[in-house]
Design a protein around this motif. Structure first.
Motif, PDB file in Angstrom:
ATOM      1  N   THR A   1      49.681  40.922  32.578  1.00  0.00           N
ATOM      2  CA  THR A   1      48.507  41.658  32.585  1.00  0.00           C
ATOM      3  C   THR A   1      47.620  41.407  31.168  1.00  0.00           C
ATOM      4  OG1 THR A   1      50.175  42.310  30.328  1.00  0.00           O
ATOM      5  CG2 THR A   1      50.863  43.354  32.186  1.00  0.00           C
ATOM      6  N   VAL A   2      46.664  42.332  31.535  1.00  0.00           N
ATOM      7  CA  VAL A   2      45.006  41.758  30.507  1.00  0.00           C
ATOM      8  C   VAL A   2      45.152  41.377  29.034  1.00  0.00           C
ATOM      9  CG1 VAL A   2      43.104  42.757  29.675  1.00  0.00           C
ATOM     10  CG2 VAL A   2      43.694  43.513  32.006  1.00  0.00           C
TER      11      VAL A   2
ATOM     12  N   HIS B   1      44.876  33.099  34.615  1.00  0.00           N
ATOM     13  CA  HIS B   1      44.731  32.538  32.923  1.00  0.00           C
ATOM     14  C   HIS B   1      44.014  33.457  31.864  1.00  0.00           C
ATOM     15  CE1 HIS B   1      44.631  29.720  28.793  1.00  0.00           C
ATOM     16  NE2 HIS B   1      46.228  30.087  29.907  1.00  0.00           N
ATOM     17  N   MET B   2      42.575  33.561  32.495  1.00  0.00           N
ATOM     18  CA  MET B   2      42.178  33.647  31.447  1.00  0.00           C
ATOM     19  C   MET B   2      42.231  35.222  30.974  1.00  0.00           C
ATOM     20  SD  MET B   2      37.318  33.509  32.392  1.00  0.00           S
ATOM     21  CE  MET B   2      37.716  34.912  33.437  1.00  0.00           C
ATOM     22  N   LEU B   3      42.201  35.877  32.139  1.00  0.00           N
ATOM     23  CA  LEU B   3      42.904  37.529  32.061  1.00  0.00           C
ATOM     24  C   LEU B   3      44.370  37.961  31.817  1.00  0.00           C
ATOM     25  CD1 LEU B   3      40.767  37.730  33.947  1.00  0.00           C
ATOM     26  CD2 LEU B   3      41.980  39.601  35.398  1.00  0.00           C
ATOM     27  N   THR B   4      45.390  36.826  32.586  1.00  0.00           N
ATOM     28  CA  THR B   4      46.729  36.946  31.669  1.00  0.00           C
ATOM     29  C   THR B   4      46.785  36.135  30.395  1.00  0.00           C
ATOM     30  OG1 THR B   4      47.439  36.055  32.867  1.00  0.00           O
ATOM     31  CG2 THR B   4      46.745  38.375  33.470  1.00  0.00           C
TER      32      THR B   4
ATOM     33  N   GLU C   1      39.107  42.332  24.924  1.00  0.00           N
ATOM     34  CA  GLU C   1      37.702  42.205  23.839  1.00  0.00           C
ATOM     35  C   GLU C   1      36.580  42.052  23.965  1.00  0.00           C
ATOM     36  OE1 GLU C   1      37.136  41.021  19.171  1.00  0.00           O
ATOM     37  OE2 GLU C   1      39.204  40.112  20.283  1.00  0.00           O
ATOM     38  N   LYS C   2      36.314  40.339  24.909  1.00  0.00           N
ATOM     39  CA  LYS C   2      35.806  39.969  25.522  1.00  0.00           C
ATOM     40  C   LYS C   2      35.012  41.484  26.231  1.00  0.00           C
ATOM     41  CE  LYS C   2      36.884  35.313  25.259  1.00  0.00           C
ATOM     42  NZ  LYS C   2      37.274  34.143  26.566  1.00  0.00           N
ATOM     43  N   THR C   3      35.477  41.924  27.207  1.00  0.00           N
ATOM     44  CA  THR C   3      34.862  42.392  28.549  1.00  0.00           C
ATOM     45  C   THR C   3      35.615  44.513  28.297  1.00  0.00           C
ATOM     46  OG1 THR C   3      37.421  42.848  29.546  1.00  0.00           O
ATOM     47  CG2 THR C   3      35.494  41.249  30.078  1.00  0.00           C
ATOM     48  N   GLY C   4      35.938  45.036  27.445  1.00  0.00           N
ATOM     49  CA  GLY C   4      35.869  46.588  27.265  1.00  0.00           C
ATOM     50  C   GLY C   4      37.165  47.062  28.263  1.00  0.00           C
ATOM     51  N   ILE C   5      37.412  45.902  28.730  1.00  0.00           N
ATOM     52  CA  ILE C   5      39.251  46.761  29.248  1.00  0.00           C
ATOM     53  C   ILE C   5      40.502  47.051  28.781  1.00  0.00           C
ATOM     54  CG2 ILE C   5      40.768  45.877  32.425  1.00  0.00           C
ATOM     55  CD1 ILE C   5      37.835  46.295  32.377  1.00  0.00           C
ATOM     56  N   PRO C   6      41.436  48.110  29.046  1.00  0.00           N
ATOM     57  CA  PRO C   6      42.531  48.351  28.136  1.00  0.00           C
ATOM     58  C   PRO C   6      42.937  46.788  28.006  1.00  0.00           C
ATOM     59  CG  PRO C   6      41.736  49.982  29.217  1.00  0.00           C
ATOM     60  CD  PRO C   6      40.519  49.053  30.092  1.00  0.00           C
TER      61      PRO C   6
ATOM     62  N   LYS D   1      32.404  32.671  32.462  1.00  0.00           N
ATOM     63  CA  LYS D   1      30.714  33.604  31.856  1.00  0.00           C
ATOM     64  C   LYS D   1      30.790  35.109  32.969  1.00  0.00           C
ATOM     65  CE  LYS D   1      26.736  34.587  29.672  1.00  0.00           C
ATOM     66  NZ  LYS D   1      26.736  35.112  30.493  1.00  0.00           N
ATOM     67  N   LYS D   2      30.026  34.228  34.806  1.00  0.00           N
ATOM     68  CA  LYS D   2      30.156  35.450  35.740  1.00  0.00           C
ATOM     69  C   LYS D   2      31.119  35.811  35.751  1.00  0.00           C
ATOM     70  CE  LYS D   2      26.286  32.663  36.942  1.00  0.00           C
ATOM     71  NZ  LYS D   2      25.455  33.237  37.022  1.00  0.00           N
ATOM     72  N   ILE D   3      32.764  35.762  35.301  1.00  0.00           N
ATOM     73  CA  ILE D   3      33.403  36.354  35.682  1.00  0.00           C
ATOM     74  C   ILE D   3      33.338  37.985  34.676  1.00  0.00           C
ATOM     75  CG2 ILE D   3      36.135  36.896  35.440  1.00  0.00           C
ATOM     76  CD1 ILE D   3      35.155  36.121  38.820  1.00  0.00           C
ATOM     77  N   THR D   4      33.731  36.963  33.208  1.00  0.00           N
ATOM     78  CA  THR D   4      33.135  37.835  31.670  1.00  0.00           C
ATOM     79  C   THR D   4      32.425  39.344  32.388  1.00  0.00           C
ATOM     80  OG1 THR D   4      34.185  36.179  30.906  1.00  0.00           O
ATOM     81  CG2 THR D   4      33.443  38.202  29.519  1.00  0.00           C
ATOM     82  N   ASP D   5      31.206  38.717  33.010  1.00  0.00           N
ATOM     83  CA  ASP D   5      30.205  39.398  32.989  1.00  0.00           C
ATOM     84  C   ASP D   5      30.345  40.664  33.782  1.00  0.00           C
ATOM     85  OD1 ASP D   5      28.983  38.402  30.988  1.00  0.00           O
ATOM     86  OD2 ASP D   5      27.252  36.964  32.040  1.00  0.00           O
ATOM     87  N   LEU D   6      31.322  40.495  34.832  1.00  0.00           N
ATOM     88  CA  LEU D   6      31.053  41.048  36.118  1.00  0.00           C
ATOM     89  C   LEU D   6      32.636  41.970  35.343  1.00  0.00           C
ATOM     90  CD1 LEU D   6      31.062  41.841  39.031  1.00  0.00           C
ATOM     91  CD2 LEU D   6      32.652  40.415  39.760  1.00  0.00           C
ATOM     92  N   VAL D   7      33.254  42.093  35.080  1.00  0.00           N
ATOM     93  CA  VAL D   7      34.408  42.351  34.474  1.00  0.00           C
ATOM     94  C   VAL D   7      33.870  43.802  33.451  1.00  0.00           C
ATOM     95  CG1 VAL D   7      36.720  42.787  33.434  1.00  0.00           C
ATOM     96  CG2 VAL D   7      36.336  41.147  35.004  1.00  0.00           C
ATOM     97  N   MET D   8      32.684  43.297  32.604  1.00  0.00           N
ATOM     98  CA  MET D   8      32.226  43.822  31.601  1.00  0.00           C
ATOM     99  C   MET D   8      31.736  44.787  32.365  1.00  0.00           C
ATOM    100  SD  MET D   8      30.287  41.242  28.984  1.00  0.00           S
ATOM    101  CE  MET D   8      29.347  42.882  28.267  1.00  0.00           C
TER     102      MET D   8
END
Length: 254
Positions: free
Chosen positions: A231-232, A178-181, A238-243, A68-75
């Motif tokens: 790749t993302v 793994h979470m990212l890719t 969808e969770k972070t808004g990153i393309p 969750k910390k990583i997700t919030d940070l990337v957001m």
């Protein structure tokens, strides 16, 4: 070269518009730093992420809190990129190296994260002290509870049901990759802190795997630092808004 190609393909004359997001995953916080191609920091954000010191020997962290910390940070970094009309060219990761957790193939946690400070593997290391020269010659590491191999051996002996049920033994950065890719990939700088990788062949060492009781299938694929991990995924986008499709590069462990 990969970064340059992406810039040229977009036809953007403004080099400042193309941004690299670096995720710096530490013991007590996670940081996101945005660099332009000239190496100038245009934004940085830090989020506290403290482990739990349960006893003098037991130090753990909960996987979902880390994620969750990583997700919030990337957001937050993604929002800054959008607000300033920047274009994200890649995400690069660097992290602490010897934290261990058990997961299923899809990433479902089977255990909490055993942090690098945890010393429950001390007894195992004492029992293996006579093998220290062998371990050092193969891996460049001494027999010490900080490393992944002894931690994995402790899990096998003390959490056998979880150990056998889990598909993967991973570090924090492996889990973030793994979470990212969606891929289970690590680089050799993390492998070098496991006591399981041969430092001459840069592959998982069969003799060390046998010594610590780890099946190679439970470990991540090894690549050189600086490699594109993947790749993302649409799910992380969808969770972070990153393309979707942004390359994720492992810069090596700190």
């Amino acid at each position: 070269q990969m970064f340059k190609t992406r810039v040229e393909n977009r036809g953007d004359d403004s080099m400042d518009m193309n941004i690299i997001l670096v995720l710096d995953i530490g013991t007590s916080n996670v940081r996101g730093i945005l660099f332009n191609e000239k190496g100038k920091i245009v934004y940085k954000k830090s989020i506290e992420n403290l482990p739990e010191y349960k006893t003098e020997k037991i130090v753990e962290h909960q996987p979902e809190k880390y994620r969750k910390k990583i997700t919030d940070l990337v957001m937050k970094c993604g929002s800054y990129i959008k607000e300033n009309n920047y274009r994200l060219s890649c995400i690069s990761t660097t992290a602490l190296r010897t934290c261990v957790m058990l997961v299923m193939e899809d990433g479902t946690p089977v255990s909490d994260i055993i942090m690098w400070q945890d010393r429950r593997a001390e007894k195992i290391c004492q029992d293996l002290r006579k093998k220290e020269s062998l371990v050092y010659n193969h891996t460049g590491t001494k027999v010490h509870p900080v490393f992944v191999g002894p931690k994995a051996a402790w899990l096998r002996e003390n959490k056998r049901e979880d150990f056998e049920r889990a598909d993967k033994i991973v570090t924090v950065v492996d889990d973030i990759h793994h979470m990212l890719t969606g891929k289970w990939v690590t680089d050799i700088t993390y492998g070098s802190r496991t006591s399981l990788m041969n430092i001459r062949t840069l592959t998982w060492d069969k003799e060390m795997l046998s010594l610590f009781g780890v099946n190679e299938e439970k470990l991540c694929k090894l690549v050189e630092q600086g490699s594109v991990i993947g790749t993302v995924t649409p799910e992380f986008a969808e969770k972070t808004g990153i393309p979707v499709g942004i390359p994720v590069v492992s810069a090596g462990g700190d």
